[in-house]
Write an enzyme that holds these catalytic residues in place. Structure first.
Site, PDB file in Angstrom:
ATOM      1  N   GLN A  66       0.825  -1.207   0.000  1.00  0.00           N
ATOM      2  CA  GLN A  66       0.000   0.000   0.000  1.00  0.00           C
ATOM      3  C   GLN A  66       0.865   1.266   0.000  1.00  0.00           C
ATOM      4  OE1 GLN A  66      -3.050   0.962  -0.438  1.00  0.00           O
ATOM      5  NE2 GLN A  66      -3.942  -1.058  -0.682  1.00  0.00           N
ATOM      6  N   SER A  67       1.977   1.202  -0.693  1.00  0.00           N
ATOM      7  CA  SER A  67       2.955   2.279  -0.627  1.00  0.00           C
ATOM      8  C   SER A  67       2.473   3.600  -1.227  1.00  0.00           C
ATOM      9  CB  SER A  67       4.213   1.828  -1.363  1.00  0.00           C
ATOM     10  OG  SER A  67       5.042   2.923  -1.644  1.00  0.00           O
TER      11      SER A  67
END
Ligand SMILES: Cc1ncc(COP(=O)(O)O)c(C=O)c1O
Length: 354
Positions: free
Chosen positions: A81-82
């Site tokens: 989920q960068s």
């Protein structure tokens, strides 16, 4: 500019990705609820690119370097989920470059098309889902092996890859100078100028610290300025001893690269690692309560991985009496809000929403 001890760093070229200055306002209700010190918020969640965040300031310098080096594919990696990967992909698209993202399955995320991954998909980023052995953080070796495979593939197709290390922080890959830190060297000056226009003397800037160049850049700005503003980083992943070394290395590499006479030492680096909780990307009840506390008082959203933990840290430090009532603190909102959505179940559980 008032950084007398700096040199070539102000002349570095950058592409245009953000609207500056981002707003800086007092959080009156939060200040009152906590009984002082005065808390201001610097809204780098409103930088403008792809839902905002600190990474776009760094990417202005990094994408300039990609273009200068005539690369046409940008490769980077991080946890699934960068925010960094999303911002890199968006910046790459804006400048006609192809983004390849290596997204490692970490924390509780399995790869659902949600939050930042959904935004990556809309950008048509070339996403490669990868596994980590421990399932928690990406190790350097894991990233290196996976990146090398992708680099070979890109070269075979006759393209020119540019590899940006995670977070755009440490020198490595195709980035031979710590360009990410320059974005936050600038941001320090922006904060200082905004405060000056309002007639405010700031004592502290506090923010979430992950890969280190936000903190290193702010610190260089503060040292160059010389008026004693302290920079406090709240670590979201690494313990303070090892993380402080990384920040120091980034700062010193920047001093060498641009001839800064700031002479940052380990004593300048303040990292709090008490708010990491179970680990990078793992939320806890305290963070959920903090998200709600800030939303209730200011109508403002923080994110579950970075700014929520940093604010939990600030509130705790205030309660422990770390600051004087008369101090002025700037909380840097570094973005990341799209990650709220993949955390919906855990947030709902913690906040007992029925
Ligand atoms: C929302 C958010 N805040 C803070 C950080 C930390 O910034 P840095 O990696 O420069 O330490 C990151 C990056 O990982 C981020 O995505």
């Amino acid at each position: 500019m008032d950084n007398k001890k700096s040199s070539g760093i102000e002349e570095l070229r950058r592409v245009a990705l953000i609207s500056r200055p981002t707003p800086m306002v007092k959080m009156d209700n939060l200040t009152e609820a906590l009984g002082g010190p005065e808390i201001y918020i610097k809204r780098d969640d409103l930088t403008g690119l792809a839902f905002g965040g600190n990474k776009s300031r760094k990417l202005e310098y990094i994408i300039q370097d990609v273009l200068d080096k005539r690369a046409d594919v940008v490769i980077t990696w991080a946890g699934i989920q960068s925010n960094w990967c999303l911002q890199t992909a968006a910046a790459a698209r804006k400048y006609g470059l192809k983004p390849i993202l290596l997204l490692f399955r970490t924390a509780e995320h399995t790869g659902e098309i949600d939050g930042n991954v959904l935004l990556d998909v809309i950008l048509e980023a070339d996403i490669r889902f990868c596994e980590t052995k421990g399932g928690r953080v990406v190790t350097e070796e894991e990233a290196e092996d996976a990146v090398q495979k992708v680099v070979n593939e890109v070269l075979e197709k006759g393209h020119r890859p540019y590899i940006v290390p995670i977070g755009g922080s440490v020198v490595g890959g195709s980035m031979d100078k710590p360009l990410g830190a320059v974005g936050y060297f600038d941001a320090f000056n922006e904060i200082k100028n905004q405060a000056g226009k309002k007639g405010l003397k700031i004592d502290y800037i506090i923010h979430a610290s992950g890969s280190g160049s936000t903190q290193a850049g702010l610190l260089l700005g503060a040292k160059a300025d010389g008026t004693g503003i302290r920079i406090f980083g709240v670590s979201v992943s690494e313990e303070k001893e090892t993380f402080s070394e990384s920040i120091l290395k980034i700062a010193r590499d920047a001093e060498d690269a641009w001839g800064l006479k700031t002479s940052v030492t380990d004593e300048d680096i303040v990292v709090y690692d008490e708010y990491i909780g179970e680990g990078y990307g793992f939320m806890n009840k305290n963070v959920a309560d903090t998200l709600r506390f800030v939303a209730l008082h200011e109508g403002l959203y923080l994110d579950p991985v970075y700014t929520g933990k940093a604010m939990a840290g600030l509130v705790d430090l205030i309660k422990k009496g770390t600051f004087k009532k008369s101090d002025r603190i700037v909380f840097l909102h570094t973005g990341g809000v799209p990650a709220l959505f993949p955390y919906r179940n855990i947030i709902v559980d913690y906040l007992s929403y029925k």
